[in-house]
Design a protein around this motif. Sequence first.
Motif, short mmCIF file in Angstrom:
data_model
loop_
_atom_site.label_atom_id
_atom_site.label_comp_id
_atom_site.label_asym_id
_atom_site.label_seq_id
_atom_site.Cartn_x
_atom_site.Cartn_y
_atom_site.Cartn_z
N PRO A 81 0.69 -1.26 -0.12
CA PRO A 81 -0.03 0.16 -0.06
C PRO A 81 0.80 1.46 0.01
O PRO A 81 0.38 2.50 -0.49
N ASN A 82 2.06 1.12 0.42
CA ASN A 82 2.92 2.58 0.33
C ASN A 82 3.96 2.14 -0.73
O ASN A 82 4.98 2.82 -0.71
N GLY A 83 3.46 1.55 -1.74
CA GLY A 83 4.59 1.16 -3.01
C GLY A 83 4.55 2.33 -4.01
O GLY A 83 3.66 3.29 -3.86
N ALA A 84 5.15 2.27 -4.80
CA ALA A 84 5.41 3.27 -5.96
C ALA A 84 4.11 3.48 -6.76
O ALA A 84 3.55 4.63 -7.22
N ALA A 85 3.37 2.27 -7.04
CA ALA A 85 2.11 2.36 -7.68
C ALA A 85 0.90 3.21 -6.87
O ALA A 85 0.11 3.77 -7.47
N ALA A 86 1.02 2.82 -5.64
CA ALA A 86 -0.06 3.55 -4.67
C ALA A 86 -0.01 4.93 -4.26
O ALA A 86 -0.57 5.65 -4.53
N ARG A 87 1.61 5.51 -4.44
CA ARG A 87 1.69 6.74 -4.54
C ARG A 87 1.33 7.46 -5.67
O ARG A 87 0.99 8.48 -5.91
N ALA A 88 1.58 6.78 -6.93
CA ALA A 88 1.29 7.34 -8.18
C ALA A 88 -0.34 7.65 -8.21
O ALA A 88 -0.82 8.58 -8.76
N ASN B 99 -2.40 7.47 -5.74
CA ASN B 99 -3.09 8.82 -4.54
C ASN B 99 -2.30 10.15 -4.80
O ASN B 99 -3.17 11.07 -4.26
N GLY B 100 -1.22 10.01 -5.23
CA GLY B 100 -0.67 11.57 -5.46
C GLY B 100 0.18 11.80 -4.01
O GLY B 100 0.51 13.01 -4.15
N HIS B 101 0.16 10.73 -3.10
CA HIS B 101 0.74 10.89 -1.89
C HIS B 101 1.24 9.65 -1.21
O HIS B 101 0.70 8.65 -1.66
N ALA B 102 2.03 9.75 -0.14
CA ALA B 102 2.44 8.23 0.39
C ALA B 102 1.63 8.30 1.65
O ALA B 102 2.23 7.62 2.63
N PRO C 226 -2.59 15.94 2.75
CA PRO C 226 -2.35 16.06 1.26
C PRO C 226 -3.71 16.60 0.64
O PRO C 226 -4.92 16.07 0.99
N GLY C 227 -3.94 17.09 -0.30
CA GLY C 227 -4.86 17.61 -0.97
C GLY C 227 -5.08 19.02 -0.62
O GLY C 227 -5.86 20.00 -1.56
N ASP C 228 -4.53 19.45 0.70
CA ASP C 228 -4.65 20.92 0.77
C ASP C 228 -3.60 21.65 0.17
O ASP C 228 -2.61 21.23 -0.14
N PRO C 229 -4.12 23.02 -0.06
CA PRO C 229 -2.84 23.92 -0.73
C PRO C 229 -2.15 24.32 -0.08
O PRO C 229 -2.24 24.38 1.41
N LEU C 230 -1.05 24.30 -0.54
CA LEU C 230 0.16 24.81 0.27
C LEU C 230 0.23 26.24 0.53
O LEU C 230 -0.60 26.95 -0.24
N PRO C 231 0.63 26.82 1.49
CA PRO C 231 0.64 28.18 1.77
C PRO C 231 1.02 29.21 0.47
O PRO C 231 0.20 30.15 0.20
#
Length: 97
Positions: free
Chosen positions: A7-14, A16-19, A62-67
């Motif tokens: 669930p924390n592999g490269a495919a899941a990060r791709a 979800n867009g985050h780890a 994740p998903g929140d805009p950065l400042p």
Amino acid sequence: MVEGLPPNGAAARAINGHAWQAETYAAADTRDLLSLLFTAFVNANRDPKKRPMPWPEPGWRPGDPLPDESAATAERDRAAARAAYEHITSQVLPEEG
């Protein structure tokens, strides 16, 4: 074939867009709750003559805009609103535009 991937592999990060995983979200929620409890404790035990401590903002997720992105988005929104106002004004009051 993809069912066995971690669930924390490269495919899941791709996808979800985050780890972040459930444990990471739980840790962030715990941090937010502790900061709220600390603020409530400090405000309850403060000197009545002093101002209360402001309530803390929740942490970034994740998903929140950065400042930086929020300020840039607000500036773009202001520019778009100004352009729309000037466009409407030029149609309604031709001598102004």
